[in-house]
Write an enzyme that holds these catalytic residues in place. Structure first.
Site, PDB file in Angstrom:
ATOM      1  CD  GLN A  75     -41.378  33.792  29.405  1.00 52.22           C
ATOM      2  OE1 GLN A  75     -41.406  33.618  28.103  1.00 52.22           O
ATOM      3  NE2 GLN A  75     -42.551  33.883  29.945  1.00 52.22           N
ATOM      4  CD  GLU A  78     -34.512  36.782  23.045  1.00 48.06           C
ATOM      5  OE1 GLU A  78     -34.749  37.888  23.235  1.00 48.06           O
ATOM      6  OE2 GLU A  78     -34.768  35.824  23.951  1.00 48.06           O
ATOM      7  CG  HIS A 123     -42.999  40.687  24.709  1.00 49.43           C
ATOM      8  ND1 HIS A 123     -43.648  39.697  23.934  1.00 49.43           N
ATOM      9  CD2 HIS A 123     -41.929  40.264  24.894  1.00 49.43           C
ATOM     10  CE1 HIS A 123     -42.415  38.701  23.538  1.00 49.43           C
ATOM     11  NE2 HIS A 123     -41.595  39.262  24.257  1.00 49.43           N
ATOM     12  NE  ARG A 156     -39.385  42.502  22.594  1.00 48.83           N
ATOM     13  CZ  ARG A 156     -38.622  42.017  23.587  1.00 48.83           C
ATOM     14  NH1 ARG A 156     -38.950  42.860  24.886  1.00 48.83           N
ATOM     15  NH2 ARG A 156     -37.862  40.835  23.874  1.00 48.83           N
ATOM     16  CG  HIS A 171     -42.092  42.818  28.145  1.00 49.50           C
ATOM     17  ND1 HIS A 171     -42.160  41.941  28.972  1.00 49.50           N
ATOM     18  CD2 HIS A 171     -40.751  42.743  27.630  1.00 49.50           C
ATOM     19  CE1 HIS A 171     -41.154  41.052  28.754  1.00 49.50           C
ATOM     20  NE2 HIS A 171     -40.265  41.644  28.418  1.00 49.50           N
ATOM     21  NE  ARG A 178     -35.785  45.681  27.277  1.00 50.49           N
ATOM     22  CZ  ARG A 178     -36.136  44.473  26.974  1.00 50.49           C
ATOM     23  NH1 ARG A 178     -35.138  43.472  26.838  1.00 50.49           N
ATOM     24  NH2 ARG A 178     -37.081  44.145  27.427  1.00 50.49           N
ATOM     25  CG  LEU A 189     -32.417  39.296  31.978  1.00 47.25           C
ATOM     26  CD1 LEU A 189     -32.232  37.980  32.002  1.00 47.25           C
ATOM     27  CD2 LEU A 189     -32.908  40.066  33.217  1.00 47.25           C
TER      28      LEU A 189
END
Ligand code: SIN
Length: 496
Positions: free
Chosen positions: A51, A118, A233, A278, A337, A372, A378
């Site tokens: 996403q 983010e 996640h 995260r 995730h 991460r 990506l």
């Protein structure tokens, strides 16, 4: 088998997510013949579900050194600085390549790519497309090119079930598909088969994410590492039995995490509140869950037109669960995730088996350490697939015997039970008793890829007697600084 099928190729790529698609194009651009094998269809990879976006330090107030510092900080002391350096610097060139390949980023009113924020990022640096449909937008652009390139042969619904090369090196793979087991000989073989989120009862990944490439490589003698580091996640919708992901980019646009009473709780937990890294947000939500306290994302204070325009796919996905993303509190909870661990590679994607390369989520370059940084996944697909293709094509060709044909897999893993046990005992919170019980159960199961990968995760989690990043041990709640920089687990060198 498709008409174009051949048993000899220059480059065999297993997995058709973003790393596999991009590697195919890069190898074909060098004039290589490519065979791209995928166990599903080109459109069914986990990459399609990505996403948030892809991170690159291109803004005027940004610098690759800042991106590297953020990546190292959230990697919790064990991200490899050399891999991080390659990731952030090569990444800028790879993002430019994607634009040349036809990827259309979302843009601001001045026509510049709109850069989002983010968790864990000190700058706005996330390129995105289709709002929060970045993976699908990139994949579609690459698939058009792959299908148009006559040097790339696509073989869908076929799986690599063994490597050629007799255990000494890799000279291709045994590919099972369309009821035929075919030895596909190749100068280089690249595994880009993705992660293993589907081994967990709650996951944002599709059902096919069972770590097949990791099992294949490890069974053939390649090293794996950091398998204990599974990222959970924090904000997957906790309603309707599905773990529908609500991107971290939503918090980047200002969404709050609130209690059932509507009170924000993250400001008391971390200076960056909802944009904390995260692992921090997941730990807070998991602890609340264990105390019986539900957590919700709230976007009510944001302009609904902006939310609708920025996140159309999320508005639609939530509507499918009877949730109005703009108005309703969205119940959220952690879900598996991303796997930081995987097939150990060097900075050129080379594994410990000559001729075998890995990239994307199935690989472990060390760039993510224990946790991460958002939207670095990506990026790693393109950076390390690019380097792997060039290193592999530049390497001298090898002669290796085929070795015996593998057994066709007969046993089917008891996946529902495996997933439930993985969630309970190797999930967001672990301890020795749970992990030992899980390993004993796994030991009694017939050999299969899911059982092998679950065993690698559980044994590495048992071995790591500390809490670090995504790996949280109830019985070892603190980080052990003596483990920094150390190869973490016995499973890392296991070849059985
Ligand atoms: C997200 O959109 O929240 C996921 C991005 C990522 O996993 O990096």
């Amino acid at each position: 088998m498709p008409e174009r099928w051949s048993h000899r190729t220059d480059v065999l790529i297993v997995g058709a997510g973003l790393a596999g698609l991009y590697a195919s194009l890069e190898a074909a651009a060098r004039g290589a013949r490519v065979t791209l094998v995928t166990k599903g269809s080109l459109q069914s990879s986990n990459s399609f579900m990505a996403q948030g976006g892809i991170a690159a330090a291109v803004a005027d107030d940004d610098d690759p050194a800042l991106h590297a510092a953020d990546t190292l900080a959230v990697g919790r002391g064990i991200a490899d600085p050399a891999a991080v350096e390659v990731l952030v610097r090569d990444g800028i060139r790879r993002v430019a390549d994607l634009e040349r390949l036809g990827v259309e980023w979302d843009r601001d009113e001045a026509g510049r790519p709109e850069l989002a924020r983010e968790g864990g990022h000190s700058r706005n640096r996330i390129f995105h497309a289709g709002g929060a449909a970045t993976g699908a937008a990139i994949a579609r652009a690459l698939i058009v090119r792959v299908l148009a390139d006559e040097r790339v042969r696509v073989v869908e619904h076929a799986a690599a079930i063994g490597l050629l090369g007799g255990g000494e090196a890799c000279a291709g793979a045994w590919v099972l598909g369309h009821d035929e087991l075919v030895p596909v000989r190749a100068r280089m073989t690249l595994l880009a088969t993705g992660g293993a989120g589907a081994l967990y009862a709650r996951t944002t990944n599709p059902a096919g994410a069972t770590g097949d490439g990791i099992a294949l490589a490890q069974r053939s003698g390649a090293r794996v590492r950091h398998m204990e580091f599974v990222q959970f996640h924090p904000t997957a919708v906790a309603a309707g039995g599905r773990a529908f992901l609500v991107s971290e980019a939503v918090r980047g646009e200002g969404a709050h995490l609130v209690s059932a009473d509507g009170e924000r709780f993250m400001p008391a937990e971390h200076p960056d509140a909802e944009l904390a890294p995260r692992d921090v947000v997941t730990r807070v939500l998991q602890a609340r869950l264990e105390r019986g306290e539900a957590s919700f994302l709230s976007l009510r204070h944001l302009d609904p037109d902006h939310v609708q325009g920025r996140f159309p796919s999320l508005v639609e996905g939530c509507a499918g669960l009877d949730i109005d993303l703009c108005r309703d509190p969205v119940p959220v909870a952690p879900a598996a995730h991303y796997l930081m661990g995987g097939i150990a590679t060097d900075l050129d994607g080379a594994t410990s088996l000559a001729g075998l390369y890995a990239s994307g989520e199935s690989a472990c370059t060390g760039a993510h350490g224990a946790n991460r940084l958002a939207s670095n996944s990506l990026l790693e697909c393109f950076v390390f697939a690019h380097r792997a293709v060039h290193a592999g094509l530049d390497a001298p060709t090898m002669d290796a015997p085929d070795g015996p044909a593998p057994e066709r897999p007969l046993a089917r893993a008891r996946l529902p039970e495996l997933r439930r046990r993985m969630w309970e005992d190797a999930g967001p919170v672990r301890d020795r008793d749970g992990l030992e019980g899980l390993l004993a159960w796994l030991d009694g199961q017939p050999e299969s890829n899911p059982v092998r990968v679950a065993t690698l995760i559980a044994s590495a989690a048992l071995e790591r007697r500390e809490s670090r990043g995504a790996h949280l041990r109830r019985d070892f709640p603190d980080l052990d600084p003596t483990l920094e920089g150390a190869e973490p687990c016995a499973a890392a060198s296991s070849t059985t």
